[in-house]
Structure formats: structure tokens, C-alpha cells
Design a protein around this motif. Sequence first.
Motif, PDB file in Angstrom:
ATOM      1  N   SER A 112      -0.133   2.767 -12.419  1.00 23.46           N
ATOM      2  CA  SER A 112       1.032   1.885 -12.283  1.00 23.46           C
ATOM      3  C   SER A 112       0.706   0.477 -12.751  1.00 23.46           C
ATOM      4  CB  SER A 112       1.490   1.856 -10.820  1.00 23.46           C
ATOM      5  OG  SER A 112       1.847   3.150 -10.371  1.00 23.46           O
ATOM      6  N   ARG A 113      -0.487   0.008 -12.451  1.00 28.72           N
ATOM      7  CA  ARG A 113      -0.883  -1.321 -12.899  1.00 28.72           C
ATOM      8  C   ARG A 113      -1.013  -1.372 -14.418  1.00 28.72           C
ATOM      9  NH1 ARG A 113       0.023  -5.576 -10.332  1.00 28.72           N
ATOM     10  NH2 ARG A 113      -1.852  -6.624 -11.106  1.00 28.72           N
ATOM     11  N   VAL A 114      -1.542  -0.287 -15.003  1.00 29.22           N
ATOM     12  CA  VAL A 114      -1.663  -0.229 -16.459  1.00 29.22           C
ATOM     13  C   VAL A 114      -0.290  -0.257 -17.116  1.00 29.22           C
ATOM     14  CG1 VAL A 114      -2.376   1.236 -18.394  1.00 29.22           C
ATOM     15  CG2 VAL A 114      -3.888   0.943 -16.427  1.00 29.22           C
ATOM     16  N   GLU A 115       0.690   0.388 -16.471  1.00 26.93           N
ATOM     17  CA  GLU A 115       2.045   0.412 -17.007  1.00 26.93           C
ATOM     18  C   GLU A 115       2.770  -0.913 -16.837  1.00 26.93           C
ATOM     19  OE1 GLU A 115       3.601   2.734 -18.713  1.00 26.93           O
ATOM     20  OE2 GLU A 115       1.867   4.073 -18.683  1.00 26.93           O
ATOM     21  N   GLY A 116       2.139  -1.857 -16.143  1.00 30.81           N
ATOM     22  CA  GLY A 116       2.730  -3.180 -15.981  1.00 30.81           C
ATOM     23  C   GLY A 116       3.572  -3.362 -14.735  1.00 30.81           C
ATOM     24  N   ALA A 117       3.477  -2.442 -13.798  1.00 30.12           N
ATOM     25  CA  ALA A 117       4.249  -2.553 -12.563  1.00 30.12           C
ATOM     26  C   ALA A 117       3.670  -3.641 -11.669  1.00 30.12           C
ATOM     27  CB  ALA A 117       4.253  -1.216 -11.820  1.00 30.12           C
ATOM     28  N   SER A 118       4.532  -4.383 -11.008  1.00 27.21           N
ATOM     29  CA  SER A 118       4.082  -5.396 -10.053  1.00 27.21           C
ATOM     30  C   SER A 118       3.674  -4.715  -8.754  1.00 27.21           C
ATOM     31  CB  SER A 118       5.197  -6.406  -9.793  1.00 27.21           C
ATOM     32  OG  SER A 118       6.305  -5.775  -9.162  1.00 27.21           O
ATOM     33  N   TRP A 119       2.999  -5.487  -7.897  1.00 24.41           N
ATOM     34  CA  TRP A 119       2.596  -4.920  -6.611  1.00 24.41           C
ATOM     35  C   TRP A 119       3.815  -4.527  -5.787  1.00 24.41           C
ATOM     36  CZ3 TRP A 119      -1.877  -2.987  -6.136  1.00 24.41           C
ATOM     37  CH2 TRP A 119      -3.003  -3.567  -6.718  1.00 24.41           C
ATOM     38  N   TRP A 120       4.891  -5.286  -5.847  1.00 23.41           N
ATOM     39  CA  TRP A 120       6.104  -4.932  -5.114  1.00 23.41           C
ATOM     40  C   TRP A 120       6.696  -3.624  -5.629  1.00 23.41           C
ATOM     41  CZ3 TRP A 120       8.641  -5.398  -0.843  1.00 23.41           C
ATOM     42  CH2 TRP A 120       9.996  -5.096  -0.777  1.00 23.41           C
ATOM     43  N   GLN A 121       6.709  -3.433  -6.935  1.00 29.00           N
ATOM     44  CA  GLN A 121       7.211  -2.185  -7.506  1.00 29.00           C
ATOM     45  C   GLN A 121       6.331  -1.006  -7.116  1.00 29.00           C
ATOM     46  OE1 GLN A 121       7.255  -3.482 -11.621  1.00 29.00           O
ATOM     47  NE2 GLN A 121       9.499  -3.653 -11.624  1.00 29.00           N
ATOM     48  N   ILE A 122       5.030  -1.221  -7.077  1.00 35.06           N
ATOM     49  CA  ILE A 122       4.121  -0.151  -6.655  1.00 35.06           C
ATOM     50  C   ILE A 122       4.386   0.214  -5.190  1.00 35.06           C
ATOM     51  CG2 ILE A 122       1.692   0.421  -6.226  1.00 35.06           C
ATOM     52  CD1 ILE A 122       0.978  -1.306  -8.632  1.00 35.06           C
ATOM     53  N   TYR A 123       4.680  -0.805  -4.398  1.00 33.87           N
ATOM     54  CA  TYR A 123       4.913  -0.569  -2.970  1.00 33.87           C
ATOM     55  C   TYR A 123       6.134   0.320  -2.741  1.00 33.87           C
ATOM     56  CZ  TYR A 123       6.774  -1.594   1.671  1.00 33.87           C
ATOM     57  OH  TYR A 123       7.324  -1.485   2.923  1.00 33.87           O
ATOM     58  N   TYR A 124       7.286  -0.066  -3.323  1.00 39.69           N
ATOM     59  CA  TYR A 124       8.508   0.666  -2.965  1.00 39.69           C
ATOM     60  C   TYR A 124       8.842   1.811  -3.908  1.00 39.69           C
ATOM     61  CZ  TYR A 124      11.453  -1.750  -6.475  1.00 39.69           C
ATOM     62  OH  TYR A 124      12.017  -2.225  -7.638  1.00 39.69           O
ATOM     63  N   ARG A 125       8.186   1.902  -5.080  1.00 32.19           N
ATOM     64  CA  ARG A 125       8.469   2.994  -6.006  1.00 32.19           C
ATOM     65  C   ARG A 125       7.380   4.062  -6.035  1.00 32.19           C
ATOM     66  NH1 ARG A 125      11.066   0.334 -11.552  1.00 32.19           N
ATOM     67  NH2 ARG A 125      13.013  -0.423 -10.591  1.00 32.19           N
ATOM     68  N   VAL A 126       6.158   3.694  -5.667  1.00 35.23           N
ATOM     69  CA  VAL A 126       5.042   4.644  -5.743  1.00 35.23           C
ATOM     70  C   VAL A 126       4.523   5.006  -4.364  1.00 35.23           C
ATOM     71  CG1 VAL A 126       2.720   5.038  -6.652  1.00 35.23           C
ATOM     72  CG2 VAL A 126       4.386   3.741  -8.009  1.00 35.23           C
ATOM     73  N   VAL A 127       4.173   3.994  -3.581  1.00 30.02           N
ATOM     74  CA  VAL A 127       3.495   4.240  -2.319  1.00 30.02           C
ATOM     75  C   VAL A 127       4.448   4.744  -1.237  1.00 30.02           C
ATOM     76  CG1 VAL A 127       2.179   3.164  -0.449  1.00 30.02           C
ATOM     77  CG2 VAL A 127       1.657   2.606  -2.833  1.00 30.02           C
ATOM     78  N   MET A 128       5.543   4.038  -1.001  1.00 26.19           N
ATOM     79  CA  MET A 128       6.430   4.412   0.098  1.00 26.19           C
ATOM     80  C   MET A 128       7.095   5.778  -0.075  1.00 26.19           C
ATOM     81  SD  MET A 128       5.908   2.240   2.330  1.00 26.19           S
ATOM     82  CE  MET A 128       7.128   2.823   3.506  1.00 26.19           C
ATOM     83  N   PRO A 129       7.509   6.189  -1.300  1.00 25.40           N
ATOM     84  CA  PRO A 129       8.052   7.551  -1.421  1.00 25.40           C
ATOM     85  C   PRO A 129       7.063   8.644  -1.050  1.00 25.40           C
ATOM     86  CG  PRO A 129       8.690   6.222  -3.316  1.00 25.40           C
ATOM     87  CD  PRO A 129       7.703   5.406  -2.544  1.00 25.40           C
TER      88      PRO A 129
END
Length: 292
Positions: free
Chosen positions: A189-206
Motif C-alpha cells: 500500500s505504501r508503494v502504491e502511494g497510499a497515505s497512512w489514513w487510507q491504509i487504516y480505513y481501506r486495508v487494515v480495518m476491513p
Amino acid sequence: MAAITPDNHGLRLFVRYLVLSLIALIFVFPLVFMAVSSFKPTAQLLSDTSSLRAFLPVGDLSFNNYADAFRRAPVGLFVFNSVLITGTTVLLSLLICSLAGFSFAFLRWKGRDVVLSIIIATLIIPFETIAIPLLLQVSKLPWIGLQGLEWGWLNTYRVQIIPWIADGLTIFLFVQYFKGLPGELIEASRVEGASWWQIYYRVVMPLSGPVVATAAILKFLIMYNQYLWPLIVVQQESYRPVMVGLGYFFQLNVVWGEVMAYLTLITVPVLAFYLFLQRAFIASIASTGVKG
């Protein structure tokens, strides 16, 4: 070594389900007794406790205990207060504690491990030791409301919600679960340019349905069963939760039929929350499996 035949397998399943059913009945008996007793007059209720009739809807059944319970205390108001306080606290706690857990699990900042250790160490401190200092603080804190600046939080909803939003156990649950997630997902996700907030609610929380359900259940039970803190900070009847309201039924003469009716009524939100969370948990697991 003997092979397991279909007959043996079926017998084992039968024995297993029989044992599980017996265990379930043991836990269900108090609920059945409470619900059935709420429809019986107190004299019959007490006489039936010496036999299996205590668990059966037999005898002089009526809704008189429920009507008397509503006349003795504002039951609807108490239930509303508890549902409002508990629901708000659970939602805010899941948000704040999951963000804190995300920070401790994935972000690197100075003093992170020390702060986490201090938060976990708060679990060993009994609430009774901090109740009075906390009471002195909340009685003088300012609050900006609809009527302007106010001083003191006593006799309000906020004094029953805000001090309980963040706690060490919930943060610890999220930290431990987040650390078990595949690190490759975060790196990708970081390589794709996602912010930490985007990682939180789009990757981690689901992917965090199990820990969200666990934390929600624990927080719900703690908040819904609150007694000592509301008893200290709330003197107005309009803000009292259900556990404080239980004291109304032990003043002067105790009518056990009314007590059982009140207990049955305040148990309904707990069962409703459990059924809702169970469906949400199953849906979360199913959607996670499909996405994976």
C-alpha cells in the motif's frame, strides 16, 4: 489402529452436540427463570423456586409486574440512557483505540514502546483508586455547550462517556491483532502511494472484523453494567443508567416480580446487541474471505 466408521463418526457428533446442548442449557436456565418469573405474582414466584415450575410458564401469569415496574421507576428513560451512553462510548472507543493501536503497530516514533508499556500498565490499577481524583477533575472541567461555557461535568451524559472512551485493554487488543496482519499488505500500500489514513480505513480495518467484534462486546458489557461511577457523578434521575435504576426496586418493600420484570427489560438491549454483532461479524468474515 481402528478406522473411524460412519456410525462411529455419527455417534461422536451426537455425543458432542448433546454435551454442548447441556452446557447451553446451564447458561440459559437463569435467563429462562428470570423471564418466566417476571409474569408471576411474587408469592407464586417464591413458592415455585423449590421445583421445576420455576422454569415453566404455569400458574397465574400476567403483565402486572411490568406495569408496576414502569409505575415504580422511569424504566424507559433508564434504558434509553444506558443505550445512548453505551452505544456512543463503544463507537468512539473503537475509533480512538483502533487509531492508537494502528499507530503503535505500524508507525515508528520516539518513545512508542515506553508509551505502550505505560498504557498496558494501567490495566493493573483498580478503578476504585482513581475514582475520587477523577471525580474532583470532572467536577471542575469546562465545557462549551449550547448555553455557552459551562463549568463541571456532573449530572451529564459526557461525564459517563468521555472518561471511558480510551482504555488500555482495547488498545492492547488492537495492537496485538494489527501486528499479526501480513506486513506485505502495508508495504504494498505504501508503494502504491497510499497515505497512512487510507491504509487504516481501506486495508487494515476491513480485515479487523474479529478484533472489532471482541472489543465492542467487552466495551459494551463494561459500559452497560456501570454502577459505581454513575452513582458517584449523577444525582439527577434524568441521566441515570439502568444499573443505578435497579436501586429503585430495593427501596422499602421488595417486590421480586417487579425486579424480575425490570431485569428482563434491561436484558433485551444486551441480547439485541449480541445478535446484531453476531450478524455483522459473520458478514465481515465472509466479505474478507471473498476479497482475499
